[in-house]
Design a protein around this motif. Sequence first.
Motif, mmCIF file in Angstrom:
data_model
loop_
_atom_site.group_PDB
_atom_site.id
_atom_site.type_symbol
_atom_site.label_atom_id
_atom_site.label_comp_id
_atom_site.label_asym_id
_atom_site.label_seq_id
_atom_site.Cartn_x
_atom_site.Cartn_y
_atom_site.Cartn_z
ATOM 1 N N ARG A 122 -66.985 23.524 39.312
ATOM 2 C CA ARG A 122 -67.419 23.849 40.669
ATOM 3 C C ARG A 122 -67.859 22.591 41.415
ATOM 4 O O ARG A 122 -67.597 22.440 42.607
ATOM 5 C CB ARG A 122 -68.546 24.881 40.638
ATOM 6 C CG ARG A 122 -68.049 26.286 40.315
ATOM 7 C CD ARG A 122 -69.146 27.329 40.515
ATOM 8 N NE ARG A 122 -68.589 28.664 40.375
ATOM 9 C CZ ARG A 122 -67.996 29.345 41.360
ATOM 10 N NH1 ARG A 122 -67.905 28.797 42.558
ATOM 11 N NH2 ARG A 122 -67.502 30.547 41.146
ATOM 12 N N GLY A 123 -68.529 21.698 40.723
ATOM 13 C CA GLY A 123 -68.953 20.450 41.360
ATOM 14 C C GLY A 123 -67.776 19.595 41.793
ATOM 15 O O GLY A 123 -67.806 18.962 42.859
ATOM 16 N N LEU A 124 -66.709 19.578 40.996
ATOM 17 C CA LEU A 124 -65.507 18.823 41.371
ATOM 18 C C LEU A 124 -64.856 19.412 42.613
ATOM 19 O O LEU A 124 -64.376 18.678 43.491
ATOM 20 C CB LEU A 124 -64.508 18.811 40.211
ATOM 21 C CG LEU A 124 -64.927 18.029 38.955
ATOM 22 C CD1 LEU A 124 -63.885 18.179 37.852
ATOM 23 C CD2 LEU A 124 -65.163 16.551 39.266
ATOM 24 N N GLY A 126 -64.382 17.742 46.569
ATOM 25 C CA GLY A 126 -63.129 17.604 47.306
ATOM 26 C C GLY A 126 -61.881 17.659 46.454
ATOM 27 O O GLY A 126 -60.770 17.537 46.977
ATOM 28 N N ILE A 127 -62.035 17.858 45.148
ATOM 29 C CA ILE A 127 -60.873 17.945 44.274
ATOM 30 C C ILE A 127 -60.211 19.299 44.451
ATOM 31 O O ILE A 127 -60.881 20.336 44.519
ATOM 32 C CB ILE A 127 -61.274 17.711 42.805
ATOM 33 C CG1 ILE A 127 -61.747 16.258 42.640
ATOM 34 C CG2 ILE A 127 -60.133 18.027 41.857
ATOM 35 C CD1 ILE A 127 -62.229 15.907 41.255
ATOM 36 N N ARG A 128 -58.873 19.288 44.509
ATOM 37 C CA ARG A 128 -58.124 20.501 44.780
ATOM 38 C C ARG A 128 -57.099 20.753 43.680
ATOM 39 O O ARG A 128 -56.669 19.820 42.982
ATOM 40 C CB ARG A 128 -57.408 20.388 46.134
ATOM 41 C CG ARG A 128 -58.340 20.287 47.321
ATOM 42 C CD ARG A 128 -59.132 21.586 47.516
ATOM 43 N NE ARG A 128 -60.090 21.500 48.625
ATOM 44 C CZ ARG A 128 -61.385 21.272 48.452
ATOM 45 N NH1 ARG A 128 -61.875 21.062 47.222
ATOM 46 N NH2 ARG A 128 -62.193 21.224 49.494
ATOM 47 N N ILE A 158 -59.933 24.400 37.062
ATOM 48 C CA ILE A 158 -59.661 24.446 38.505
ATOM 49 C C ILE A 158 -58.205 24.118 38.845
ATOM 50 O O ILE A 158 -57.861 23.915 40.000
ATOM 51 C CB ILE A 158 -60.608 23.496 39.279
ATOM 52 C CG1 ILE A 158 -60.468 22.051 38.794
ATOM 53 C CG2 ILE A 158 -62.042 23.976 39.166
ATOM 54 C CD1 ILE A 158 -61.325 21.052 39.563
ATOM 55 N N GLY A 159 -57.340 24.071 37.813
ATOM 56 C CA GLY A 159 -55.920 23.883 38.091
ATOM 57 C C GLY A 159 -55.517 22.468 38.428
ATOM 58 O O GLY A 159 -54.533 22.249 39.144
ATOM 59 N N THR A 160 -56.270 21.478 37.921
ATOM 60 C CA THR A 160 -55.888 20.083 38.113
ATOM 61 C C THR A 160 -55.347 19.528 36.800
ATOM 62 O O THR A 160 -55.534 20.109 35.729
ATOM 63 C CB THR A 160 -57.082 19.230 38.573
ATOM 64 O OG1 THR A 160 -58.102 19.276 37.571
ATOM 65 C CG2 THR A 160 -57.638 19.743 39.881
ATOM 66 N N VAL A 196 -72.245 15.557 40.106
ATOM 67 C CA VAL A 196 -71.224 16.604 40.214
ATOM 68 C C VAL A 196 -71.716 17.876 39.544
ATOM 69 O O VAL A 196 -71.609 18.983 40.087
ATOM 70 C CB VAL A 196 -69.902 16.129 39.566
ATOM 71 C CG1 VAL A 196 -68.934 17.293 39.384
ATOM 72 C CG2 VAL A 196 -69.267 15.032 40.406
ATOM 73 N N GLU A 197 -72.270 17.706 38.362
ATOM 74 C CA GLU A 197 -72.701 18.872 37.580
ATOM 75 C C GLU A 197 -73.858 19.603 38.259
ATOM 76 O O GLU A 197 -73.925 20.835 38.248
ATOM 77 C CB GLU A 197 -73.101 18.404 36.183
ATOM 78 C CG GLU A 197 -73.269 19.509 35.178
ATOM 79 C CD GLU A 197 -73.475 18.994 33.769
ATOM 80 O OE1 GLU A 197 -73.864 19.799 32.906
ATOM 81 O OE2 GLU A 197 -73.245 17.789 33.524
ATOM 82 N N LEU A 198 -74.767 18.871 38.867
ATOM 83 C CA LEU A 198 -75.931 19.487 39.505
ATOM 84 C C LEU A 198 -75.548 20.347 40.705
ATOM 85 O O LEU A 198 -76.252 21.312 41.036
ATOM 86 C CB LEU A 198 -76.927 18.410 39.929
ATOM 87 C CG LEU A 198 -77.696 17.723 38.801
ATOM 88 C CD1 LEU A 198 -78.524 16.567 39.341
ATOM 89 C CD2 LEU A 198 -78.605 18.735 38.073
#
Length: 846
Positions: A356-358, A362-364, A389-391, A459-461
Motif C-alpha cells: 500500500r505504501g508503494l 506512485g508505483i503502479r 500490487i502487480g509490479t 513507505v511502510e508507515l
Amino acid sequence: MKAQLPPETFPGYDPTWSRLVKIPAGDQTGDGSETITLHVLDHCIGPAELTLLCVHGNPSWSYLWRNVIAQARPGVRVVALDQVNMGWSDRIDRPRILTERIGDLDALTDVLAIDTPVVTLAHDWGGPISLGWAQSHVSQLAGVILTNTSVHQPPNAAAPRLITVIRTPGLLGAMTQRTPAFIRGGLRLSSPEPPSEVRHAFLAPYLTPARRAGIRDFVEDIPLEPDHVSFAALQQVEARMPELAHVPALLLWGTKDPVFNELYLRDLEERLPHADVHRFTSASHFVSEDAPVAEAVWAWIESLQDRPEKAPIAPSVATLVPDLSSSGPLVTEWSDGAWKSIAGRDFLDRVYRIARGLVIAGIRPGDRIATMIPPGIDLTAVVYACWQIGTAAVLIDSGLGVRNMHRAARAADPHWLIGIPPAMVASKALGWNGKRIVAGEMDSRLRSALGVSLSLREVELTGEGGPLAVEDEDPLAAILFTSGSTGPSKGVRYRRSQLAAQRDIIAELYQITPSDRLVAAFAPFALYGPAMGLGSVVPQMDVTKPGSLTASALADAAGQIDATIVFASPSALKNVVATADSLTGTQKRALERLRLVMSAGAPIAQELLSSVATLCLGAAVHSPYGMTEVLPVADISLAERVGRGPGPGACVGRPLAGVDVRIDPFKAQTGYSAGEAQGEVLVRAAHQKQAYQRLWWTEQQTRTADGWHRTGDTGWVDREGYLWITGRMHHVISTADGPVTPIPIEHVVEQVPGVERAAAVGVGPADVQVVVVVLELTERSRTSRAATELTKVVRTALREASLAEPAAVLTVTDLPVDKRHNSKVDRSRVGVWAGKVLAGKTRVRL
C-alpha cells in the motif's frame, strides 16, 4: 545538381535495384520546377503482397538498407529512397524541412502506386519522417520499425552534446559541409569501424561541399528551440503517436549511440508500450552496420503473420502467496551479529503495508522495481509486496558482479530502485534509471544528493491496510538474470503463472510441504520459501562468493530453523566438505537432520555428492538440472548417478513430468552409440520464461515456432531416457573430424591425480580447430606448459576413454569462473588465452 544513378558498384549494392523517380514538387524547390527526381532502391521478388518502406536519416543514403534489400523475401517489395538533397537525389536551391520531407515520402508512395500493406523502417531523422507518413496512412500500416531515432526531446534531459556542439556558429559549416567530418565521424562511432570500401560507399554521394549541403540542412532542421521552423511539425508527429497504439512495432537500438542514447529508446517505449524491443549492446549510431538488423527485421516481418493469441490464465495460480497465518518463523536472517526472524502472519502484514505504501508513493501495476537488498526479511517482503500490487520485481543480485549488475540495470530499465545505502550510491554513480527508495538509514543531505525520495520505513508507515486487488490476472512478476558466465547476462521475464508453475513443480518433485524448512545457500532461491509456505534462512556467507560457505555456517543456519532442506551451488558444497572437520557435535546433528540436499548451477562431481551424503547422513542428495529460463528440467539423485555409472558427459537425470526435452542434432554427428545423437538440448514446459527482457531478436533465435527453448547446452539422451550434458553450443570444438564437446574430456582429465579442474577448448580456425586442455592443478604451477609426464598421463586417459586427444596441455593458476556460482568455467576466455600462448606470445594474462 540533378539526380543520377550511382556511378559505381558498392559492396552489397546491386545496381538493378536503382531507379530515378519523379515526384510533384509544387513551388517548394526554389527554382520553379514542377517535379523533383529522387534516387530510389526498389526491389521485389514476384508480385508484391507487402511493402517495406525504408527511410534513412543523416548522414547517410539508401545504401544504409542494402542488407535488408539483399535478404528480401518473395512477395515483399522493398522501397528505399534517397531524400531530397541527400544521396543521389536532386539537389535543390534551398533546405528541405520536416513537413516537406514527410510530403516527399507521401508523394513517392503515390507515384509508385503502393497499395499493399506497408511496414515502415527508419533510422535517425528518418524516424519522424516515416512516422509522419505512417500517421496519415494508418489503415495501410502493417507495422512500424524504428532504429536509433526520436520524436521528442525527453523531459529534464539536455539535447545530445554532439549535436549542440556541431550547431555552434562557426562549427556547423566546417563540420557538415565544407569538410566530410560529420559523416566520417558518424561512421567512426562503430566498433569496429566499417571496412574502407563500405565507408567509401557512404561518402560517395558527398564528395564535394555542394553535395554536402543537405547534411548541413538536416542538422539545422533539428528543432531544439520552440521557435524553430520544424518544431510544430515534430510536435504534431509526437502528439499523433497514440494513433499507432494498435499497429505492431519493433524498436532496434544500438545502446552505444552518443546521439540517440537510451533516453530516446525509453521515450519511444512509453509511447509504443506494445512494441517489441531489442537492444544491441555493442552497436552504436549506425546500428544496421554494427548488428544483424536485417535478419531481425525480416524475422519480425515474418512473425506478423502468425502471432499467437494470448494464452488463457490458469485459475489455480491467482496468487504466489499461500496461507501464511502461522505464528512460526517464516524468514530468518543473520543481522548485526544475531539471528532475527519474522513469523508468517507478521510477514504478510508487512507485505501489505509495503504494498500500500508503494502505491501511495506512485508505483503502479506494470512498473518494474529493481531490488538491491541483501537476502533476508527486507528483500523477501519487498518482492512479495511487488507481486501484491502487480509490479515486476527486478532481481539484480550482487552475485552477478558489478559489470553484469550494470548491464542488468540498463536492460531492465526499472521505474523504481529499492536498495540499501551503498546500492543507492552505486546506482547514482552508474547513472541507473528510476526513482529511489532506500532500505535503511541515510542522512538527509545524502538522500537529496542521490535523489532518494523515500525510505522503506517511510513507505511502510504510510501503508496501513489489507491486501490489494490486481487487475491483471497474470502480470509480469519478475525479471531474473542469467549469470553471464556464457555470454552477456540476459534478463528473463516471468509472469505470475509461470513462477507459480515453477513453484508447484519443485514442491511436487521433492514432496515439499509447509512442515519443511529451507537453508538457501544460493540466495535467490530463498524467495521460494514463502511461496511454498515454508520457513527459510540464508546462512552467513558472502553471497557474491558461494565458495565462501563453511560447514559451520551451513550447520548453524540449519540448526537455527531446524532445517530439513538445503539448496547450495557446487562450489558452496565443495567448501562445506573441505571445512567439515571444524564441525561440533551439535552442528553435525543439525546436518544429519536434513532430509534433502539439492545442488545446481553447474556440473557437480559424483565424488562431491558422495561426500555431502556422508556429511548429511539422513539426506537424499539430488542435482536438479535447468537454467534461469526454465528450472527445473530434469533431476537425478546420487543413487541414480551411481547406478548409471560414468559416461560421456554429466548425467542430469530424466526430464520431469510435464517437461519435454529433445535434441537438435549436430550437422556432423558424433553420437556415443547407435541412435544416440548429440546436439543442442531443446526444452518445453509450462514453467519456462515468458521472454527475454528487451532482447526480441535473441528470443527469436532461442525459441522455435512451436515454443521450444533452445538452451544452448549440448547433450544426448540415452536409451533409458536419461539426459547427458556435454557442454555449451559456443564451446563446441569444431575439428576436422567433426564437433567435439568439452565436458566428457574434462570429466576424464579431472580424475588424473593432481588436477583440480580442467577446461577443454578449441584453438584455430573453425572446422579445423585442435583440442587444447587447460589445467588448474592442486599444487599451483608457475608455467603455462604442463610437465611432459602430466601431458602424457592426460593424453593416455583420454585415449583409453575413446575421446579426442589434445594437441597441447597447458596449466594456469586459476581457471576463470562465474561470479554467481563460482563453478562455471569461462571456456571462451580460456580458449583465447590458449591460442595466444600456443602462438608464442609471452606474459599472456588469463
